[in-house]
Design a protein around this motif. Sequence first.
Motif, mmCIF file in Angstrom:
data_model
loop_
_atom_site.group_PDB
_atom_site.id
_atom_site.type_symbol
_atom_site.label_atom_id
_atom_site.label_comp_id
_atom_site.label_asym_id
_atom_site.label_seq_id
_atom_site.Cartn_x
_atom_site.Cartn_y
_atom_site.Cartn_z
ATOM 1 N N GLY A 85 -16.041 32.114 133.562
ATOM 2 C CA GLY A 85 -14.658 32.323 133.143
ATOM 3 C C GLY A 85 -13.974 30.978 133.104
ATOM 4 O O GLY A 85 -14.333 30.071 133.861
ATOM 5 N N VAL A 86 -13.012 30.830 132.232
ATOM 6 C CA VAL A 86 -12.234 29.598 132.257
ATOM 7 C C VAL A 86 -10.754 29.945 132.213
ATOM 8 O O VAL A 86 -10.345 30.955 131.637
ATOM 9 N N VAL A 87 -9.976 29.108 132.882
ATOM 10 C CA VAL A 87 -8.524 29.225 132.809
ATOM 11 C C VAL A 87 -8.055 27.973 132.080
ATOM 12 O O VAL A 87 -8.044 26.880 132.631
ATOM 13 N N THR A 88 -7.758 28.165 130.818
ATOM 14 C CA THR A 88 -7.349 27.020 129.995
ATOM 15 C C THR A 88 -5.835 27.073 129.868
ATOM 16 O O THR A 88 -5.290 27.585 128.904
ATOM 17 N N SER B 27 -10.560 37.456 135.611
ATOM 18 C CA SER B 27 -11.860 37.185 136.249
ATOM 19 C C SER B 27 -11.818 37.588 137.713
ATOM 20 O O SER B 27 -12.810 38.068 138.263
ATOM 21 N N LYS B 28 -10.683 37.433 138.356
ATOM 22 C CA LYS B 28 -10.525 37.886 139.743
ATOM 23 C C LYS B 28 -10.782 39.396 139.837
ATOM 24 O O LYS B 28 -11.493 39.864 140.726
ATOM 25 N N THR C 169 -2.707 34.697 132.164
ATOM 26 C CA THR C 169 -3.130 35.479 133.328
ATOM 27 C C THR C 169 -3.759 34.597 134.406
ATOM 28 O O THR C 169 -3.938 35.048 135.546
ATOM 29 N N GLY C 170 -4.094 33.363 134.051
ATOM 30 C CA GLY C 170 -4.444 32.353 135.052
ATOM 31 C C GLY C 170 -5.596 32.676 135.986
ATOM 32 O O GLY C 170 -5.668 32.140 137.082
ATOM 33 N N GLY C 171 -6.490 33.580 135.595
ATOM 34 C CA GLY C 171 -7.621 33.899 136.457
ATOM 35 C C GLY C 171 -7.567 35.328 136.991
ATOM 36 O O GLY C 171 -8.509 35.800 137.620
ATOM 37 N N LEU C 172 -6.467 36.019 136.700
ATOM 38 C CA LEU C 172 -6.344 37.395 137.192
ATOM 39 C C LEU C 172 -7.447 38.299 136.647
ATOM 40 O O LEU C 172 -8.009 39.132 137.368
#
Lengths: 424, 424
Positions: A298-301, A282-283, A277-280
């Motif tokens: 939040g992290v995008v790993t 947390s966005k 989801t690449g940050g969706l």
Amino acid sequence: MNAEIISVGTELLLGHTINTDASYVARELSAIGVNLLFASTVGDNIDRLKEALENAYRRSDIVITTGGLGPTGDDLTKETIAKSAGKPLVLHQESMDRIIEYFKGRVVGESQKKQAYLPEGCTVFPNDWGTAPGCGFKTDSGKIVVMLPGPPSELIPMLKNYAVPYLMKDSNAVIVSRIVRVFGLGEGYVAELIPDLTDGANPTAATYAKDGEMFVRVTARAEDETRAAALCEPVVEELKKRLGDYIYGIDVESLEEAVVQELKKQRLTLATAESCTGGLLSKRITDNPGASEVFHMGVVTYANDIKTLLLDVPEETLKQYGAVSEQTARAMAEGVRKKSGSDFGVAITGIAGPGGGTAEKPVGLVYVALSDKEHTWVRKMPGTGTAKGRCYIRTLAASNALDMVRRRLNGLGGLEQAAYTLKK
Amino acid sequence: MNAEIISVGTELLLGHTINTDASYVARELSAIGVNLLFASTVGDNIDRLKEALENAYRRSDIVITTGGLGPTGDDLTKETIAKSAGKPLVLHQESMDRIIEYFKGRVVGESQKKQAYLPEGCTVFPNDWGTAPGCGFKTDSGKIVVMLPGPPSELIPMLKNYAVPYLMKDSNAVIVSRIVRVFGLGEGYVAELIPDLTDGANPTAATYAKDGEMFVRVTARAEDETRAAALCEPVVEELKKRLGDYIYGIDVESLEEAVVQELKKQRLTLATAESCTGGLLSKRITDNPGASEVFHMGVVTYANDIKTLLLDVPEETLKQYGAVSEQTARAMAEGVRKKSGSDFGVAITGIAGPGGGTAEKPVGLVYVALSDKEHTWVRKMPGTGTAKGRCYIRTLAASNALDMVRRRLNGLGGLEQAAYTLKK
């Protein structure tokens, strides 16, 4: 009262601008009980606008136009409507002052000034976010005409603050609407559960689907707010009974808003770890003002080594089960909870596509995990292939994550049941 | 050829569903040189649909309907149109087979089966993502009618794969469009720079604004693709001259796509550290399939202590300058670059509002930093207050970050010049 919207603008007919104005207006009309029968779009062309106006006057009581009020040569709405109604355009000094003020000492051209000329006798709607005022008036044959500017940032506040009160002033009915929001049941399925409720005239109940969710809107009309609300109440109660804990909120805007509100109420915090989801996620959480109370990290790993670096996902787990696995989702959720010191950790790992799928792990396969101090739950979204698209898969994954948090916060079951995987 | 769209669906008139179908159709029509004169929306009501049809037949050569082809009782489009055209509905066996196949052995109700009945003699458009087929036919008076289903996931592929080829088959002109995308100059300003270019008839050039960006679409029509492309070329070249390095891409979909493509080309990687955008930047980067080649790690450091924990932002910096400061942005960008081992680190910290602003640090104040191995650049978006809204501030912040990366990758200047802060 029947209404009709005429949206004016060649850009709308070329398709690069989506006509969101018409939706905003439609929603507001529906909320005040005005029946919208037609909506049409015409280019910046006098003859075609005239034709649309004639059709509208013939069949509707209220005609609302959007667009064509600005300073440029192709902004023709006001001139065309005023002429057809036999009203001269006269200077509205307050609007002129506003326009001059807006340009703060710079020279104001004639084209800008023409915006301050409005149909004689109209009610002027000030433009708090731009230069072109809107207005409302009655034609000699008793039709109500409302003109609004095109840019949504100008139209939305003008509609709420000036146009709706203008339309309401002759009415003595009050409308109350309740929105019952549902995640995890399809619109068609819900419609079959509540045919008796959607049959009513006052209140009305109607189902809608959007972004992988559905909602039911209950609307009643009465002489005052208390009575209108009382009419809605039994239908809302019945919906609660029939749809149970698939309802995530009533009169909230979104799943993320419901979750942020509940976290605030319980003074708990949430951290996110996202892969596909690449940050969706947390966005969406941080779309809510004040999310900082409940969301710190939040992290995008996106890469495997980053999952290990930031979340202590064991290399062994990644090697043995792969990045898209129940085990990795679990380790990510636990890792981000511990690392952040939050009450909950949520993790998403999957294959959003269109590439990257295999027979064993198809596109659409996503694992979503929620960890608290005692337990970790995992939802598996089965791979459904590329048909629904990358955006839908990512949206549904983030929504499943939010739904798990909501169910955990409210002590509900179904944490490990992915949305739409029941035989419904 | 003039065309008209009729969108059918009560949900569109209630405003909860935005009519994106009409935009998709409009764009495709424009791309094949069909002139869209009107678009209208009617509810699921036979009489009003009939009235809209009559108007459309009178003034247009092509009538395209969206919606109302499904199985439920209020899906009336096909029946109403066929009746008005004097065409009986006849069984289309292939569509019936598809519907039966779609339900995979479950009982198929009569309402589902009615979708396989289509106007006699029509060209059937198979529905590759749903049950209701579309179709096209000519009326006795020579009008072309095209019917498409309402759900965008069904309409978009059917439009591209079947309806457009159907409409093109009688035409011997080819249309070529080029999209020149610009970040950092307003639409109005650009329009003033290119009045001579937007005046042409073939090719045409038109300006559009969207999500804090603008673009120019150049369209030409000729007997074959080579000639149409050759007509566009000089206008595109002239745009390049006049708009210079504000152009971030030609025929790309978005700023993030341009950045991901260029990173791939140069085999470089990027990591993100976000505060007020909360993951929006990484979400936009990962909207692109295959972003994993160039993006391995993003963090959302919403709380101060997380900035220190994950990015080694010195507590002293946070204390002395605050989280929203040039110094913190710089430290975040450098921190995420080092932590991730990426070639670039990008950071965003600011006040998206509506709360949290002060006289010194107003809502809208955002610092965006880009770090490579030698330098760190910072853009300051001045605080503009809450007028533009949280969503716009966040979008523009993420776009500024992408624009900095693009400028760095292409060896351009202006890295520290925030968009729209020039006197233009």
